[in-house]
Write an enzyme that holds these catalytic residues in place. Structure first.
Site, PDB file in Angstrom:
ATOM      1  N   CYS A 131       0.844  -1.197   0.000  1.00  0.00           N
ATOM      2  CA  CYS A 131       0.000   0.000   0.000  1.00  0.00           C
ATOM      3  C   CYS A 131       0.878   1.246   0.000  1.00  0.00           C
ATOM      4  O   CYS A 131       1.718   1.413   0.879  1.00  0.00           O
ATOM      5  CB  CYS A 131      -0.920   0.001   1.228  1.00  0.00           C
ATOM      6  SG  CYS A 131      -2.022   1.434   1.295  1.00  0.00           S
TER       7      CYS A 131
ATOM      8  N   CYS B 147      -2.568   6.784   5.897  1.00  0.00           N
ATOM      9  CA  CYS B 147      -3.843   6.235   6.355  1.00  0.00           C
ATOM     10  C   CYS B 147      -3.750   5.700   7.782  1.00  0.00           C
ATOM     11  O   CYS B 147      -4.614   5.974   8.615  1.00  0.00           O
ATOM     12  CB  CYS B 147      -4.282   5.135   5.401  1.00  0.00           C
ATOM     13  SG  CYS B 147      -5.675   4.157   5.955  1.00  0.00           S
TER      14      CYS B 147
ATOM     15  N   CYS C 142      -3.850   0.272   8.832  1.00  0.00           N
ATOM     16  CA  CYS C 142      -3.324  -1.090   8.830  1.00  0.00           C
ATOM     17  C   CYS C 142      -1.865  -1.064   9.282  1.00  0.00           C
ATOM     18  O   CYS C 142      -0.947  -1.227   8.463  1.00  0.00           O
ATOM     19  CB  CYS C 142      -3.427  -1.710   7.439  1.00  0.00           C
ATOM     20  SG  CYS C 142      -5.069  -1.615   6.720  1.00  0.00           S
TER      21      CYS C 142
ATOM     22  N   CYS D  88      -7.998   0.847  -1.749  1.00  0.00           N
ATOM     23  CA  CYS D  88      -7.485   0.175  -0.560  1.00  0.00           C
ATOM     24  C   CYS D  88      -7.213  -1.292  -0.873  1.00  0.00           C
ATOM     25  O   CYS D  88      -8.100  -2.009  -1.357  1.00  0.00           O
ATOM     26  CB  CYS D  88      -8.489   0.290   0.588  1.00  0.00           C
ATOM     27  SG  CYS D  88      -8.003  -0.637   2.069  1.00  0.00           S
TER      28      CYS D  88
ATOM     29  N   TYR E 192     -26.039 -12.593  21.544  1.00  0.00           N
ATOM     30  CA  TYR E 192     -25.485 -11.594  20.609  1.00  0.00           C
ATOM     31  C   TYR E 192     -25.416 -12.233  19.217  1.00  0.00           C
ATOM     32  O   TYR E 192     -24.381 -12.240  18.558  1.00  0.00           O
ATOM     33  CB  TYR E 192     -24.098 -11.113  21.034  1.00  0.00           C
ATOM     34  CG  TYR E 192     -23.996 -10.667  22.479  1.00  0.00           C
ATOM     35  CD1 TYR E 192     -24.425  -9.395  22.869  1.00  0.00           C
ATOM     36  CD2 TYR E 192     -23.470 -11.518  23.453  1.00  0.00           C
ATOM     37  CE1 TYR E 192     -24.323  -8.981  24.193  1.00  0.00           C
ATOM     38  CE2 TYR E 192     -23.370 -11.117  24.781  1.00  0.00           C
ATOM     39  CZ  TYR E 192     -23.804  -9.848  25.141  1.00  0.00           C
ATOM     40  OH  TYR E 192     -23.710  -9.438  26.448  1.00  0.00           O
TER      41      TYR E 192
ATOM     42  N   GLU F 279     -30.598 -11.066  20.569  1.00  0.00           N
ATOM     43  CA  GLU F 279     -29.903  -9.905  20.007  1.00  0.00           C
ATOM     44  C   GLU F 279     -30.671  -8.633  20.360  1.00  0.00           C
ATOM     45  O   GLU F 279     -31.897  -8.628  20.351  1.00  0.00           O
ATOM     46  CB  GLU F 279     -29.795 -10.053  18.488  1.00  0.00           C
ATOM     47  CG  GLU F 279     -29.258  -8.854  17.743  1.00  0.00           C
ATOM     48  CD  GLU F 279     -27.856  -8.473  18.157  1.00  0.00           C
ATOM     49  OE1 GLU F 279     -27.683  -7.316  18.575  1.00  0.00           O
ATOM     50  OE2 GLU F 279     -26.950  -9.321  18.076  1.00  0.00           O
TER      51      GLU F 279
ATOM     52  N   ASN G   6     -21.161 -14.022  21.296  1.00  0.00           N
ATOM     53  CA  ASN G   6     -20.307 -13.300  20.348  1.00  0.00           C
ATOM     54  C   ASN G   6     -20.537 -11.803  20.558  1.00  0.00           C
ATOM     55  O   ASN G   6     -21.160 -11.137  19.722  1.00  0.00           O
ATOM     56  CB  ASN G   6     -20.634 -13.721  18.916  1.00  0.00           C
ATOM     57  CG  ASN G   6     -19.687 -13.110  17.899  1.00  0.00           C
ATOM     58  OD1 ASN G   6     -18.676 -12.507  18.250  1.00  0.00           O
ATOM     59  ND2 ASN G   6     -20.025 -13.245  16.630  1.00  0.00           N
TER      60      ASN G   6
ATOM     61  N   CYS H 229     -13.662 -10.567  19.730  1.00  0.00           N
ATOM     62  CA  CYS H 229     -12.790  -9.765  18.874  1.00  0.00           C
ATOM     63  C   CYS H 229     -11.836  -8.915  19.708  1.00  0.00           C
ATOM     64  O   CYS H 229     -11.149  -8.045  19.169  1.00  0.00           O
ATOM     65  CB  CYS H 229     -13.623  -8.873  17.950  1.00  0.00           C
ATOM     66  SG  CYS H 229     -14.721  -7.722  18.812  1.00  0.00           S
TER      67      CYS H 229
END
Length: 460
Positions: free
Chosen positions: A79, A85, A88, A166, A319, A340, A387, A414
């Site tokens: 990139c 940016c 990443c 991107c 979730y 949810e 989750n 996550c």
């Protein structure tokens, strides 16, 4: 207090040797009792950097030149806008080194809790595609010197860095972004200015079905403006016929939240038809769904395998979003109940159960802890999957999960820090975690998904 550069004064440049990466993948070293942060620099590298700000404890610097290269630095330049940016920060790192970084990130989070140190952390499941994997993007819209920019905010500012093509995005996302940028300029649509809380277009949200090569586009605006958005939508669909759905979301707030409370369909279908493996999924404009289809499928398969359900057993998916995990569990279970808080996601989940001809699913909208307390009166699920968002589970929800007394609990996370915190809380409730499977859902970024398996092990 941050030292500010006076008008006309040049930022000073200094040499640094990077010692380590922080949890966000940013290069760090110590200088004069302060922590220096440099995006894109890797441990062991000697660099020349320009000081952009200096606070009481932290110095922010922009890399000007690498004087030495780390062994882990990738030989490929993926990139050209990486340093601008900064979305990443690991894109300059060799992929094997990225996987090691993410494995250690999960291990460090667990090490903060003595009761979790014996958990086995498996090797990170690498992504089949390290580029072009993102199927959705939420992008800010800005304007500078008459030029429209669509991309990400520069760290700690409202300056939009245009991302161009991107390399992480599905090609259709980049195609949509290019056309929208061109049309905003051509049509003279008023772009929102956060500093003035004035203007119209705020964000562009694009969601793609890789299997079908179709896209759903949402324009987030400061106020309702059917005329401008419909004009944009018509030209977009004309130039990119694979855009099958266009919405307008109205966000009247002055903060950084992307979504407002009202979403209106402007053109095309109300949802996007997508597919993960052999599972068909309808996704609404506001509903959460994983950005990496390859890895989402692997997580669904792992959750199903670890659940080990039989046709006599029930499961609860907390979730549940649009129902990806729940529908995979439904292949084996007698009944699956999805929970949810987002109403649109619950409607999507129910539609997806019908679309895939699963008659053994129920989806409930509302507060997780309250619904689980009610379920405890009538249901004894063998398996519960959770989750949650990055903040993890509320303690009340974890206690409610434990009150259901499932034999197996599967936690998809996550965020390693909140996962570790919640695993420690669940240990107090009699649930032991023996194994965690990290999954590289987001190559080139510091983020890592993890799947944890817990078994009911009451204290003696």
């Amino acid at each position: 207090m941050t030292a500010r550069r006076k008008k006309g004064q040049q930022n000073r440049k200094e040499e640094f040797t990077i010692e380590r990466l922080d949890e966000e993948g940013i290069g760090l070293c110590e200088q004069g009792g302060k922590t220096v942060r440099v995006v894109g620099a890797l441990p062991g590298e000697k660099i020349l950097a320009e000081i952009e700000y200096e606070g009481r404890h932290t110095i922010g610097a922009r890399m000007v030149k690498r004087l030495t290269n780390a062994r882990e630095r990738s030989r490929r330049q993926n990139c050209s806008k990486a340093e601008q940016c900064q979305g990443c920060p690991l894109i300059s790192m060799d992929y094997a080194a990225q996987l090691h970084f993410k494995h250690e990130k999960v291990a460090r989070a667990l090490a903060a809790y003595p009761e979790l140190t014996e958990i086995k952390v498996n090797t990170v499941l690498e992504a089949p595609r390290q580029l072009g994997y993102r199927s959705s993007a939420k992008l800010a819209i800005g304007k500078e010197r008459g030029k429209v920019k669509i991309g990400l905010y520069r760290r700690n500012t409202h300056q939009v860095i245009d991302i161009g093509d991107c390399p992480l995005h599905h090609p259709l996302i980049n195609e949509v972004v290019a056309v929208v940028r061109e049309e905003i300029e051509r049509q003279g649509v008023f772009v929102y200015r956060p500093d003035k809380d004035h203007g119209l277009l705020r964000y562009l949200v694009v969601r793609v079905s890789p299997q079908r090569n179709e896209a759903m586009v949402t324009f987030v605006t400061r106020e309702r403006c059917d005329r401008e958005v419909i004009h944009l939508a018509k030209w977009l669909v004309k130039k990119v016929p694979t855009v099958v759905s266009v919405h307008q979301n109205i966000n009247t707030g002055s903060g950084n939240a992307i979504w407002g409370n009202q979403t209106l369909r402007m053109m095309g279908h109300p949802s996007l038809l997508d597919q993960v493996g052999d599972l068909k999924l309808r996704i609404g404009p506001n509903a959460f769904f994983q950005v990496n289809h390859d890895q989402a499928e692997r997580i669904y398969q792992l959750a199903r395998e670890w659940a080990g359900l039989s046709k006599e057993e029930e499961a609860v998916d907390l979730y549940c979003g649009i129902g990806g995990i729940a529908l995979n569990l439904a292949r084996d279970a007698r009944m699956v109940i999805g929970v949810e808080v987002v109403q649109e996601a619950v409607r999507n989940a129910a539609d997806n159960a019908r679309l895939n001809e699963f008659g053994n699913c129920r989806f409930l909208a509302g507060d997780a802890a309250q619904i689980l307390e009610d379920l405890a009166l009538t249901s004894r699920p063998a398996v519960v999957t959770v989750n949650p968002p990055r903040k993890g589970c509320d303690p009340e929800a974890l206690r409610a999960v434990a009150s259901l007394a499932p034999r197996t609990l599967i936690y998809v996370s996550c965020n390693p820090e909140t996962l570790a915190r919640d695993l420690a809380l669940l240990a107090e409730q009699g649930y032991r975690c023996d194994e965690i499977q990290p999954v590289d859902m987001f190559p080139q970024t510091p983020h890592v998904e993890s799947v944890a398996r817990l078994e009911h092990s009451p204290k003696k």
